[in-house]
Design an enzyme around this catalytic site. Structure first.
Site: not given
Ligand code: THU
Length: 132
Positions: A51, A53, A88, A91
């Site tokens: 992710c 973050e 999420c 994170c």
């Molecule tokens: N994703 C993030 O970068 N941060 C989050 O807190 C939630 C999800 C990304 C992971 C993946 O590449 C895409 O969003 C779809 O889940």
């Protein structure tokens, strides 16, 4: 707050997300005034994806930073910001390793509205190193 959100939008443009099409950007401000950017980096095996973050946190920690004052996060399908894009659970847990319950998390939607939440609001009763 707005400056940090602007940096998060810049980070979002670097997203490597050919599988989900969701682009996410994060800008992490250190207590000594540096900003570390992170974006989501996906992988054909899905599991190794990271992710935005966590990319920002791991980059900052890799460069010697341990103290943070805020993070801004934006994201959306095909790089189009729609609703607020909260971090999420994984994170949130990574944030709790380095930041206290009052750590501010700034989000912005497509109407330019800004939400300022705390880590304590997003991850109450966090499991942290203070537990052992
Ligand atoms: N994703 C993030 O970068 N941060 C989050 O807190 C939630 C999800 C990304 C992971 C993946 O590449 C895409 O969003 C779809 O889940």
């Amino acid at each position: 707050m707005k400056d940090l959100l602007q940096k998060a939008k810049e980070a979002m443009t670097q997203s490597y997300s050919p599988y989900s099409g969701v682009k996410v950007g994060a800008a992490l401000l250190t207590k000594n005034g540096k900003i570390f950017l992170g974006t989501n980096v996906e992988n054909a095996a899905f599991g190794p994806s990271c992710c935005a973050e966590r990319s920002a946190f791991f980059s900052a920690v890799s460069q010697g930073e341990r103290e943070f004052s805020a993070i801004a996060i934006v994201g959306g399908k095909d790089g189009k910001i729609a609703d607020f894009f909260p971090p999420c659970g994984v994170c949130r847990q990574v944030m709790a390793e380095f930041c206290g319950a009052d750590f501010p998390i700034y989000l912005e939607n497509d109407r330019g509205e800004v939400k300022s939440l705390t880590l304590g609001e997003l991850l109450p009763h966090a499991f942290t190193k203070e537990k052992f």
